[in-house]
Design a protein around this motif. Structure first.
Motif, PDB file in Angstrom:
ATOM      1  N   PHE A  67     -11.842 -37.649 -21.253  1.00 29.53           N
ATOM      2  CA  PHE A  67     -10.993 -36.777 -22.079  1.00 29.53           C
ATOM      3  C   PHE A  67      -9.609 -36.619 -21.458  1.00 29.53           C
ATOM      4  O   PHE A  67      -8.589 -36.636 -22.150  1.00 29.53           O
ATOM      5  N   LEU A  68      -9.547 -36.513 -20.135  1.00 28.37           N
ATOM      6  CA  LEU A  68      -8.235 -36.399 -19.476  1.00 28.37           C
ATOM      7  C   LEU A  68      -7.459 -37.700 -19.690  1.00 28.37           C
ATOM      8  O   LEU A  68      -6.300 -37.690 -20.129  1.00 28.37           O
ATOM      9  N   GLY A  69      -8.118 -38.813 -19.427  1.00 25.69           N
ATOM     10  CA  GLY A  69      -7.438 -40.110 -19.529  1.00 25.69           C
ATOM     11  C   GLY A  69      -6.966 -40.381 -20.939  1.00 25.69           C
ATOM     12  O   GLY A  69      -5.814 -40.759 -21.160  1.00 25.69           O
ATOM     13  N   SER A  70      -7.834 -40.125 -21.928  1.00 22.06           N
ATOM     14  CA  SER A  70      -7.480 -40.463 -23.321  1.00 22.06           C
ATOM     15  C   SER A  70      -6.359 -39.558 -23.825  1.00 22.06           C
ATOM     16  O   SER A  70      -5.399 -40.022 -24.438  1.00 22.06           O
ATOM     17  N   SER A  71      -6.438 -38.270 -23.504  1.00 20.28           N
ATOM     18  CA  SER A  71      -5.408 -37.362 -24.050  1.00 20.28           C
ATOM     19  C   SER A  71      -4.043 -37.670 -23.446  1.00 20.28           C
ATOM     20  O   SER A  71      -3.031 -37.730 -24.168  1.00 20.28           O
ATOM     21  N   PHE A  72      -4.003 -37.943 -22.146  1.00 21.13           N
ATOM     22  CA  PHE A  72      -2.701 -38.257 -21.538  1.00 21.13           C
ATOM     23  C   PHE A  72      -2.185 -39.631 -21.972  1.00 21.13           C
ATOM     24  O   PHE A  72      -0.983 -39.828 -22.152  1.00 21.13           O
ATOM     25  N   SER A  73      -3.101 -40.575 -22.190  1.00 19.53           N
ATOM     26  CA  SER A  73      -2.595 -41.897 -22.606  1.00 19.53           C
ATOM     27  C   SER A  73      -2.113 -41.847 -24.050  1.00 19.53           C
ATOM     28  O   SER A  73      -1.141 -42.525 -24.400  1.00 19.53           O
ATOM     29  N   ILE A  74      -2.717 -40.994 -24.885  1.00 20.47           N
ATOM     30  CA  ILE A  74      -2.233 -40.862 -26.263  1.00 20.47           C
ATOM     31  C   ILE A  74      -0.825 -40.272 -26.254  1.00 20.47           C
ATOM     32  O   ILE A  74       0.077 -40.758 -26.933  1.00 20.47           O
ATOM     33  N   VAL A  75      -0.617 -39.258 -25.405  1.00 25.15           N
ATOM     34  CA  VAL A  75       0.732 -38.668 -25.305  1.00 25.15           C
ATOM     35  C   VAL A  75       1.703 -39.728 -24.796  1.00 25.15           C
ATOM     36  O   VAL A  75       2.811 -39.890 -25.323  1.00 25.15           O
ATOM     37  N   TRP A  76       1.266 -40.509 -23.804  1.00 27.74           N
ATOM     38  CA  TRP A  76       2.155 -41.542 -23.252  1.00 27.74           C
ATOM     39  C   TRP A  76       2.538 -42.546 -24.346  1.00 27.74           C
ATOM     40  O   TRP A  76       3.713 -42.845 -24.558  1.00 27.74           O
ATOM     41  N   TYR A  77       1.520 -43.021 -25.082  1.00 26.18           N
ATOM     42  CA  TYR A  77       1.784 -43.984 -26.162  1.00 26.18           C
ATOM     43  C   TYR A  77       2.825 -43.424 -27.129  1.00 26.18           C
ATOM     44  O   TYR A  77       3.795 -44.062 -27.497  1.00 26.18           O
ATOM     45  N   MET A  78       2.630 -42.176 -27.540  1.00 28.98           N
ATOM     46  CA  MET A  78       3.487 -41.618 -28.597  1.00 28.98           C
ATOM     47  C   MET A  78       4.897 -41.320 -28.100  1.00 28.98           C
ATOM     48  O   MET A  78       5.839 -41.269 -28.876  1.00 28.98           O
ATOM     49  N   LYS A  79       5.010 -41.104 -26.772  1.00 26.89           N
ATOM     50  CA  LYS A  79       6.347 -40.739 -26.256  1.00 26.89           C
ATOM     51  C   LYS A  79       7.100 -41.946 -25.712  1.00 26.89           C
ATOM     52  O   LYS A  79       8.326 -42.004 -25.810  1.00 26.89           O
ATOM     53  N   TYR A  80       6.377 -42.881 -25.084  1.00 26.28           N
ATOM     54  CA  TYR A  80       7.086 -43.911 -24.311  1.00 26.28           C
ATOM     55  C   TYR A  80       6.818 -45.350 -24.751  1.00 26.28           C
ATOM     56  O   TYR A  80       7.584 -46.241 -24.395  1.00 26.28           O
ATOM     57  N   HIS A  81       5.774 -45.604 -25.549  1.00 25.22           N
ATOM     58  CA  HIS A  81       5.492 -47.006 -25.896  1.00 25.22           C
ATOM     59  C   HIS A  81       6.568 -47.454 -26.894  1.00 25.22           C
ATOM     60  O   HIS A  81       6.797 -46.790 -27.908  1.00 25.22           O
ATOM     61  N   LYS A  82       7.185 -48.598 -26.609  1.00 22.15           N
ATOM     62  CA  LYS A  82       8.400 -48.985 -27.356  1.00 22.15           C
ATOM     63  C   LYS A  82       8.135 -49.102 -28.855  1.00 22.15           C
ATOM     64  O   LYS A  82       8.961 -48.724 -29.674  1.00 22.15           O
ATOM     65  N   THR A  83       6.920 -49.603 -29.232  1.00 25.73           N
ATOM     66  CA  THR A  83       6.651 -49.783 -30.672  1.00 25.73           C
ATOM     67  C   THR A  83       6.121 -48.505 -31.294  1.00 25.73           C
ATOM     68  O   THR A  83       6.584 -48.065 -32.339  1.00 25.73           O
ATOM     69  N   VAL A  84       5.154 -47.893 -30.605  1.00 30.54           N
ATOM     70  CA  VAL A  84       4.468 -46.728 -31.196  1.00 30.54           C
ATOM     71  C   VAL A  84       5.445 -45.570 -31.391  1.00 30.54           C
ATOM     72  O   VAL A  84       5.451 -44.905 -32.415  1.00 30.54           O
ATOM     73  N   ARG A  85       6.321 -45.380 -30.404  1.00 31.12           N
ATOM     74  CA  ARG A  85       7.180 -44.176 -30.460  1.00 31.12           C
ATOM     75  C   ARG A  85       8.084 -44.213 -31.702  1.00 31.12           C
ATOM     76  O   ARG A  85       8.476 -43.182 -32.230  1.00 31.12           O
ATOM     77  N   ARG A  86       8.372 -45.429 -32.193  1.00 34.91           N
ATOM     78  CA  ARG A  86       9.248 -45.512 -33.379  1.00 34.91           C
ATOM     79  C   ARG A  86       8.526 -45.027 -34.639  1.00 34.91           C
ATOM     80  O   ARG A  86       9.139 -44.701 -35.633  1.00 34.91           O
ATOM     81  N   THR A  87       7.167 -45.027 -34.584  1.00 38.57           N
ATOM     82  CA  THR A  87       6.425 -44.623 -35.799  1.00 38.57           C
ATOM     83  C   THR A  87       6.134 -43.123 -35.805  1.00 38.57           C
ATOM     84  O   THR A  87       5.457 -42.621 -36.691  1.00 38.57           O
ATOM     85  N   TYR A  88       6.637 -42.429 -34.791  1.00 40.89           N
ATOM     86  CA  TYR A  88       6.379 -40.985 -34.709  1.00 40.89           C
ATOM     87  C   TYR A  88       7.457 -40.250 -35.505  1.00 40.89           C
ATOM     88  O   TYR A  88       8.646 -40.399 -35.238  1.00 40.89           O
ATOM     89  N   ASP A  89       7.029 -39.495 -36.545  1.00 44.44           N
ATOM     90  CA  ASP A  89       8.044 -38.798 -37.356  1.00 44.44           C
ATOM     91  C   ASP A  89       8.332 -37.427 -36.719  1.00 44.44           C
ATOM     92  O   ASP A  89       7.723 -36.417 -37.062  1.00 44.44           O
ATOM     93  N   ARG A  90       9.300 -37.437 -35.807  1.00 45.31           N
ATOM     94  CA  ARG A  90       9.608 -36.221 -35.039  1.00 45.31           C
ATOM     95  C   ARG A  90      10.241 -35.149 -35.915  1.00 45.31           C
ATOM     96  O   ARG A  90      10.083 -33.962 -35.656  1.00 45.31           O
ATOM     97  N   ASP A  91      10.929 -35.556 -36.994  1.00 43.97           N
ATOM     98  CA  ASP A  91      11.595 -34.507 -37.781  1.00 43.97           C
ATOM     99  C   ASP A  91      10.603 -33.766 -38.672  1.00 43.97           C
ATOM    100  O   ASP A  91      10.918 -32.714 -39.214  1.00 43.97           O
TER     101      ASP A  91
END
Lengths: 215, 10
Positions: A67-91
C-alpha cells in the motif's frame, strides 16, 4: 484474521492494482484526482509508521509495503511521469485537500485512544482516510464521462471499508474487549460518503450505460 | 492489554 477482513484487504489491494494498471498501461490518469492520491499516500505514511517497530505478521508487513509503495508510485506517476502528467486535468482537480488535513489533525489531537505520538498520527490517518475520497468524488461530478477503470477503482475503494465494517462486527461478537469506537465511526462515515456513488454506479451497471454522477 | 492495543489491522 477473518474472511471479512481478508475480503476487505483483497478488495483494497484490487483497487490500487486497478488504478496502477490503468495508469501504467494506458499511460493516462484522466479522471483521477491527484489530491485524493496524495491524501492516501499521507494516510498510509502516518498509519504505517510502526512498520519497523511492531511486527504483527508477514502478511501485515507485506500489505503495508504494497500500500505504501503503490500509493507513492501513483502520486509519482501523476506528478512526474512525462506522459502521464500531461493527462492530469489540474484545473478540474481543485479541491483544497490541505484544508481537510488540519481538521483531521485537530480532531486526532482531541479524540484518540492514547495520547502518544504514534497513536495520534494513527488516529489522524483514520480520520483523513474517511474524507480522502472527497476530491475524487468532486472531480467525478465535474468530468462528465469517466472511464470504467476509474469507476471500478472508486467502487473497490469504497467497498473495502464496507467489508471492514463486517469484520469489526464479527470481531466485536467473537473477541472480548474488542471495542474501537473511533475506528468504527470513521469507517462508517467513510463508507457512507460513497453511498451516492454506489447508487449511480449500480444504476449505470443495471441500465448498462456510462456512469455519470448528477452535476 | 498492551498487545490488545497494538493495531493488528491495515
Amino acid at each position: 484474521m477473518n474472511i471479512f477482513r481478508l475480503a476487505g484487504d483483497m478488495t483494497h489491494l484490487a483497487s490500487v492494482l486497478v488504478l496502477l494498471l490503468k495508469i501504467h498501461t494506458i499511460k493516462s490518469c484522466a479522471g483521477v484526482s491527484l489530491k485524493t492520491q496524495e491524501l492516501y499516500a499521507i494516510v498510509f505514511a502516518t498509519r504505517y509508521l510502526d512498520i519497523l517497530t511492531s511486527f504483527v505478521s508477514i502478511y501485515n508487513t507485506l500489505m503495508k509495503l504494497i500500500f505504501l509503495g503503490s500509493s507513492f508510485s501513483i502520486v509519482w506517476y501523476m506528478k512526474y511521469h512525462k506522459t502521464v502528467r500531461r493527462t492530469y486535468d489540474r484545473d478540474q482537480d481543485t479541491f483544497r485537500h490541505w484544508f481537510l488535513m488540519l481538521p483531521c489533525l485537530l480532531l486526532a489531537l482531541l479524540i484518540h485512544e492514547k495520547f502518544t505520538f504514534f497513536e495520534v498520527l494513527w488516529t489522524f490517518s483514520l480520520y483523513l482516510e474517511a474524507v480522502a475520497i472527497l476530491p475524487q468524488l468532486v472531480l467525478l461530478q465535474r468530468t462528465r464521462n469517466i472511464d470504467n477503470l476509474t469507476g471500478q477503482y472508486i467502487f473497490l475503494l469504497g467497498g473495502y471499508r464496507g467489508f471492514y465494517i463486517l469484520n469489526w462486527i464479527y470481531r466485536y461478537f467473537t473477541e472480548p474487549h474488542y471495542v474501537h469506537w473511533i475506528t468504527w465511526i470513521a469507517g462508517l462515515v467513510q463508507t457512507l460518503l460513497y453511498a451516492d456513488f454506489f447508487y449511480y454506479y449500480f444504476l449505470s451497471w443495471k441500465n448498462n450505460k456510462k456512469l455519470q454522477l448528477p452535476a | 492489554k498492551e498487545a490488545e492495543n497494538a493495531h493488528d489491522e491495515l
